[in-house]
Design an enzyme around this catalytic site. Structure first.
Site, PDB file in Angstrom:
ATOM      1  CE  LYS A 178       2.529 -19.847  -0.289  1.00  0.00           C
ATOM      2  NZ  LYS A 178       3.797 -20.240   0.320  1.00  0.00           N
ATOM      3  N   GLY A 179      -2.459 -16.237   0.319  1.00  0.00           N
ATOM      4  CA  GLY A 179      -2.945 -15.244   1.287  1.00  0.00           C
ATOM      5  C   GLY A 179      -4.437 -15.253   1.512  1.00  0.00           C
ATOM      6  CD  GLU A 232      -5.740 -11.463  -5.394  1.00  0.00           C
ATOM      7  OE1 GLU A 232      -5.240 -11.714  -4.274  1.00  0.00           O
ATOM      8  OE2 GLU A 232      -5.078 -11.371  -6.442  1.00  0.00           O
ATOM      9  CG  ASP A 236       0.211  -2.946  -3.371  1.00  0.00           C
ATOM     10  OD1 ASP A 236       0.236  -1.792  -3.791  1.00  0.00           O
ATOM     11  OD2 ASP A 236       1.038  -3.360  -2.551  1.00  0.00           O
ATOM     12  CE  LYS A 264      -0.794  -2.424   1.094  1.00  0.00           C
ATOM     13  NZ  LYS A 264       0.657  -2.660   0.937  1.00  0.00           N
ATOM     14  CG  PHE A 285       4.211  -4.810   3.886  1.00  0.00           C
ATOM     15  CD1 PHE A 285       4.236  -4.935   2.508  1.00  0.00           C
ATOM     16  CD2 PHE A 285       4.273  -5.955   4.665  1.00  0.00           C
ATOM     17  CE1 PHE A 285       4.325  -6.186   1.904  1.00  0.00           C
ATOM     18  CE2 PHE A 285       4.376  -7.210   4.076  1.00  0.00           C
ATOM     19  CZ  PHE A 285       4.405  -7.321   2.689  1.00  0.00           C
ATOM     20  CG  ASP A 292       3.625 -13.548   2.740  1.00  0.00           C
ATOM     21  OD1 ASP A 292       2.802 -12.977   2.000  1.00  0.00           O
ATOM     22  OD2 ASP A 292       4.771 -13.867   2.366  1.00  0.00           O
TER      23      ASP A 292
END
Ligand code: IMP
Ligand code: MG
Length: 314
Positions: A178-179, A232, A236, A264, A285, A292
């Site tokens: 969902k990000g 995206e 990470d 990252k 983070f 989220d």
């Protein structure tokens, strides 16, 4: 010759699996030296990455015929030709391991090895809601990492670049829920080409459950022969992206590139090629603009860093 300095532990000691472990073929796990290794193996299984546990020992120091120092990395990922050493130990031991790794790299320059520190490993787990960092109290946003204005400016640049690179074509923007929602919504309005939109959703690692990544919402339409841009929010470890790329490549697109808002890089385990990157960010983070922490903060218009990564005092 480098070969004379290598020893296969499988011949010298207890039998080791000679073929890589893959969740698709076997559910048997070797005897791990540490529970964190087992959990890590489960994560690799989940993301469909083949691994071998301690398949090879490297000779680091020797006296004629006598072995003086050896090093056996924890994992080997044959598809990535990558050795991984997990270090969940005390800092003093990490220093020693680092020294060994430097020596290994000097003696075997063709070997690709990464060291995962306890912190890296805990953060990886925390992304899935496990480990000592997962339940850390979030006291709120620590600080703004990227302002709304900075994001807008960069997204507009990305849109211009994509429009230029795909001139005369009609790419599909494929977002991973969902990000990605705010980023995708902004990005598509900065692209001056007739794009098509699709969204997909995949499950992430849930701990001890069996089976791998589930595509919980698949493609709406065929992508065979199409130019696909996978959009995206953040890359990470790269494991999700690696899984998705393999899945999408099997559908036969004409081209497949990745556009990620955040990268990252320092945390990468699987090196996936990301053509378009909004921002390289440090190992923190982050939340907001779609991202989220336990489903919260997605609606913030900026990107902030939170303190959830603070190691609990040991
Ligand atoms: P990867 O498979 O480790 O590359 O995981 C990527 C996924 O982990 C992203 O799609 C996010 O859902 C999550 N993630 C990684 N880092 C962060 C972060 O800093 N904030 C929020 N979610 C993150
Ligand atoms: Mg995500």
């Amino acid at each position: 010759m480098a070969d004379s300095k290598q020893q296969s532990r499988s011949s010298a000691e207890s039998p080791q699996p000679l073929s890589p472990h893959s969740a698709a073929f076997s559910s048997e796990l070797p005897n791990f030296a540490h529970p964190s290794e087992e959990e890590f193996a489960r994560i690799l299984d989940f993301y469909g990455l083949q691994w071998m546990y301690e398949p090879r020992s490297f000779l680091l120091r020797w006296d004629g015929e006598r072995t003086r120092e050896m090093f056996t990395p924890d994992f080997y990922l044959p598809e990535l030709e990558l050795y991984l050493e997990l270090t969940t130990l005390k800092q003093s031991l990490v220093t020693k391991k680092n020294r060994k790794l430097r020596r290994l790299r000097a003696l075997y320059p063709e070997i690709n090895i990464k060291l995962l520190y306890r912190r890296d490993y805990h953060r990886l787990l925390a992304n899935y809601g496990f480990g000592p960092l997962a339940r850390a109290d979030v006291e709120g946003i620590n600080r703004v990492l990227l302002t709304t204005r900075q994001i807008q400016k960069r997204v507009s640049e990305l849109g211009r670049q994509v429009s230029h690179d795909y001139r005369g074509r009609q790419p599909i923007l494929l977002g991973v829920l969902k990000g990605v929602l705010p980023f995708m919504a902004d990005l598509m309005r900065e692209i001056t080409l007739p794009v098509e939109i699709q969204v997909m959703a995949v499950s992430s690692y849930q701990g001890q459950t069996r089976g791998g990544v589930q595509v919980t919402k698949g493609l709406d339409a065929d992508i065979a022969g199409r130019d696909v841009i996978l959009v995206e929010d953040i890359v990470d470890s790269g494991m999700t992206l690696n899984y998705l790329m393999r899945y999408l490549e099997s559908k036969g697109p004409a081209s497949l590139e990745v556009c990620a808002l955040l990268d990252k890089k320092v945390r990468r385990i699987v090196d996936v090629p990301v053509k378009y990157v909004g921002f390289d960010i440090p190992d923190e983070f982050v939340v907001g603009y779609g991202l989220d922490y336990e489903e919260k903060y997605r609606n913030l218009p900026f990107i902030g860093a939170i303190d959830s990564y603070k190691e609990s005092p040991k």
